[in-house]
Design a protein around this motif. Sequence first.
Motif, mmCIF file in Angstrom:
data_model
loop_
_atom_site.group_PDB
_atom_site.id
_atom_site.type_symbol
_atom_site.label_atom_id
_atom_site.label_comp_id
_atom_site.label_asym_id
_atom_site.label_seq_id
_atom_site.Cartn_x
_atom_site.Cartn_y
_atom_site.Cartn_z
ATOM 1 N N ILE A 21 25.185 -33.879 37.757
ATOM 2 C CA ILE A 21 25.965 -33.203 38.792
ATOM 3 C C ILE A 21 26.015 -34.070 40.043
ATOM 4 O O ILE A 21 24.977 -34.490 40.567
ATOM 5 C CB ILE A 21 25.375 -31.818 39.107
ATOM 6 C CG1 ILE A 21 25.334 -30.966 37.822
ATOM 7 C CG2 ILE A 21 26.184 -31.109 40.189
ATOM 8 C CD1 ILE A 21 24.611 -29.650 37.986
ATOM 9 N N MET A 22 27.240 -34.329 40.519
ATOM 10 C CA MET A 22 27.441 -35.179 41.691
ATOM 11 C C MET A 22 28.406 -34.510 42.662
ATOM 12 O O MET A 22 29.232 -33.699 42.262
ATOM 13 C CB MET A 22 27.996 -36.538 41.262
ATOM 14 C CG MET A 22 27.079 -37.329 40.339
ATOM 15 S SD MET A 22 27.782 -38.912 39.797
ATOM 16 C CE MET A 22 28.930 -38.350 38.530
ATOM 17 N N ALA A 23 28.291 -34.866 43.932
ATOM 18 C CA ALA A 23 29.206 -34.365 44.963
ATOM 19 C C ALA A 23 29.764 -35.552 45.736
ATOM 20 O O ALA A 23 29.009 -36.431 46.178
ATOM 21 C CB ALA A 23 28.479 -33.409 45.906
ATOM 22 N N PHE A 24 31.082 -35.579 45.892
ATOM 23 C CA PHE A 24 31.748 -36.679 46.598
ATOM 24 C C PHE A 24 31.919 -36.309 48.062
ATOM 25 O O PHE A 24 32.514 -35.293 48.399
ATOM 26 C CB PHE A 24 33.107 -36.965 45.968
ATOM 27 C CG PHE A 24 33.869 -38.074 46.636
ATOM 28 C CD1 PHE A 24 33.341 -39.353 46.708
ATOM 29 C CD2 PHE A 24 35.122 -37.831 47.196
ATOM 30 C CE1 PHE A 24 34.052 -40.375 47.326
ATOM 31 C CE2 PHE A 24 35.834 -38.846 47.809
ATOM 32 C CZ PHE A 24 35.295 -40.128 47.877
ATOM 33 N N LEU A 60 29.246 -40.946 46.469
ATOM 34 C CA LEU A 60 28.866 -39.894 45.532
ATOM 35 C C LEU A 60 27.375 -39.606 45.681
ATOM 36 O O LEU A 60 26.551 -40.521 45.587
ATOM 37 C CB LEU A 60 29.159 -40.320 44.094
ATOM 38 C CG LEU A 60 30.524 -39.987 43.505
ATOM 39 C CD1 LEU A 60 30.656 -40.617 42.125
ATOM 40 C CD2 LEU A 60 30.746 -38.480 43.400
ATOM 41 N N HIS A 61 27.044 -38.344 45.899
ATOM 42 C CA HIS A 61 25.651 -37.924 45.933
ATOM 43 C C HIS A 61 25.264 -37.414 44.544
ATOM 44 O O HIS A 61 25.918 -36.512 44.008
ATOM 45 C CB HIS A 61 25.439 -36.808 46.959
ATOM 46 C CG HIS A 61 25.713 -37.218 48.368
ATOM 47 N ND1 HIS A 61 24.747 -37.735 49.204
ATOM 48 C CD2 HIS A 61 26.864 -37.205 49.095
ATOM 49 C CE1 HIS A 61 25.272 -38.010 50.387
ATOM 50 N NE2 HIS A 61 26.562 -37.688 50.339
ATOM 51 N N ILE A 62 24.224 -37.985 43.958
ATOM 52 C CA ILE A 62 23.743 -37.511 42.657
ATOM 53 C C ILE A 62 22.728 -36.407 42.911
ATOM 54 O O ILE A 62 21.655 -36.641 43.459
ATOM 55 C CB ILE A 62 23.119 -38.656 41.837
ATOM 56 C CG1 ILE A 62 24.152 -39.752 41.594
ATOM 57 C CG2 ILE A 62 22.583 -38.125 40.513
ATOM 58 C CD1 ILE A 62 23.622 -40.932 40.817
ATOM 59 N N LEU A 63 23.067 -35.193 42.510
ATOM 60 C CA LEU A 63 22.224 -34.029 42.768
ATOM 61 C C LEU A 63 21.285 -33.740 41.605
ATOM 62 O O LEU A 63 20.126 -33.388 41.797
ATOM 63 C CB LEU A 63 23.103 -32.802 43.048
ATOM 64 C CG LEU A 63 24.151 -32.975 44.151
ATOM 65 C CD1 LEU A 63 24.978 -31.709 44.292
ATOM 66 C CD2 LEU A 63 23.485 -33.334 45.472
ATOM 67 N N VAL A 64 21.789 -33.867 40.385
ATOM 68 C CA VAL A 64 20.999 -33.619 39.177
ATOM 69 C C VAL A 64 21.355 -34.710 38.172
ATOM 70 O O VAL A 64 22.534 -34.984 37.951
ATOM 71 C CB VAL A 64 21.306 -32.228 38.570
ATOM 72 C CG1 VAL A 64 20.452 -31.990 37.328
ATOM 73 C CG2 VAL A 64 21.065 -31.138 39.603
ATOM 74 N N ASN A 65 20.329 -35.322 37.547
ATOM 75 C CA ASN A 65 20.590 -36.439 36.641
ATOM 76 C C ASN A 65 19.667 -36.371 35.418
ATOM 77 O O ASN A 65 18.686 -37.117 35.324
ATOM 78 C CB ASN A 65 20.411 -37.766 37.376
ATOM 79 C CG ASN A 65 20.912 -38.946 36.563
ATOM 80 O OD1 ASN A 65 21.639 -38.783 35.584
ATOM 81 N ND2 ASN A 65 20.512 -40.142 36.954
ATOM 82 N N PRO A 66 19.957 -35.489 34.454
ATOM 83 C CA PRO A 66 19.131 -35.412 33.247
ATOM 84 C C PRO A 66 19.278 -36.663 32.391
ATOM 85 O O PRO A 66 20.340 -37.298 32.374
ATOM 86 C CB PRO A 66 19.676 -34.178 32.522
ATOM 87 C CG PRO A 66 21.081 -34.042 33.001
ATOM 88 C CD PRO A 66 21.088 -34.536 34.418
ATOM 89 N N THR A 67 18.229 -37.017 31.676
ATOM 90 C CA THR A 67 18.262 -38.231 30.859
ATOM 91 C C THR A 67 19.208 -38.101 29.669
ATOM 92 O O THR A 67 19.694 -39.098 29.151
ATOM 93 C CB THR A 67 16.850 -38.557 30.344
ATOM 94 O OG1 THR A 67 16.338 -37.418 29.625
ATOM 95 C CG2 THR A 67 15.917 -38.877 31.504
#
Length: 418
Positions: free
Chosen positions: A118-121, A54-61
């Motif tokens: 937002i993540m991409a597999f 899984l690529h983490i593209l956006v990770n708000p707190t």
Amino acid sequence: MPRFQVVLQLSPVALVTIVYFTGGGLLISGVTCIGLLFLQWLFLDEEKQVTSRLHILVNPTDALVDVVAVQGLGSAYPHTWMGKNQTRRAWFSHSKPDIKKVMWLKEYLPKDFPAARIMAFEYNSRWLYEADFQGLEEHASALLDALVEQRQDSSSRPILFIGHSYGGLVVKQALVLSHKFETEGTDQRKWIASAESGIIFLGTPHQGSNYGTIALVLSFIYRPLGGNYTQVLRLLSDGERLVQLDNEFKEVLSRGATKRTICFYETKGQAWTWAFGPLVTRLSARLGLSPEVAMECNHNEMNKFSERDERYEKFIGKLKPVYNLLTNPVANEAVKNELLKKLSGRIINGSAYSSTEVGGCTAGTRETILNKLMDWARETTQEKVCWMTGMAGTGKTTIAHTLCERLEADGILGASFF
């Protein structure tokens, strides 16, 4: 003299294979060999030993929902989610047009879904070259494992899946597998099916695809590059297996954790299939009673947006109600718990607290105003604050107390204090 010749143009690379059938047998032209060697040099660089992750593209707190995009058959991350934004030049200009690749999951979606991680597999779904011999269950299991690893501290957070093509089947199979693990108390993979979710299917072949034969021919031609008719391709023409998956998925839906599913279908054919229609037909892209939405593009364009144009706005307009449903703290217990964790100090057990004995309305009285207040509470598009005024002693407190009792009975009371 040849009896006849067949010309096959392969997209996106302009490789023309000419096969001559002669009286002496089958002669494959040197163009094919040269073309395959060129493709090997062009595409098979050392960059890609694909590992499922899984690529983490956006990770708000303050994330309240996980958006998980799952790529389709024969896709390569990150290009599968990138649209090309090309600046047009005048016809007489000698300069090359400016081409910018847009990763819309990272550049556009966070503005529309600010509370989303937002993540991409990424996984190996190749079949035309360096074919992957893993099947649907292996890909789904890899997705489950990756989700469990990334959601250790947020296992109850809602999930919004976006599955393109075969990626939608991977999502379905992952939820089916997770559902089977629910009877095993220590297996963390059960968390995925129990989390509230929404699923967006982009051209997913729920009923298979008629292009299995074409894929068989292409995989044979590309055997020198590792092409093969893999389990993934066989699945697209295995109606019995797809029906079984549908039935198992319906059991998952019946549990109620999956709040909404939407099926998008393409209206155009590929450049190399235009004569035969869409790669995945509307009939195959539908799923039970799920809403169906037409997307005016071909199959490979469904998961790519190069600008915030009318097509993107239509797409995101269909997704926003699902996002709002999953991030609404009143309707979503998991989101409410996430918000409560952020509060400091002591938390009162239960949603209602009263420092004095407050009675409610007498049965059968004040029904008109109570019904209006209940309508306001259930309608998410209403104003967020309801101000009830009146003279002292006219029953404002008893009405409010009765309203809170009814809200709590319906499971939509956030908190009340008297």
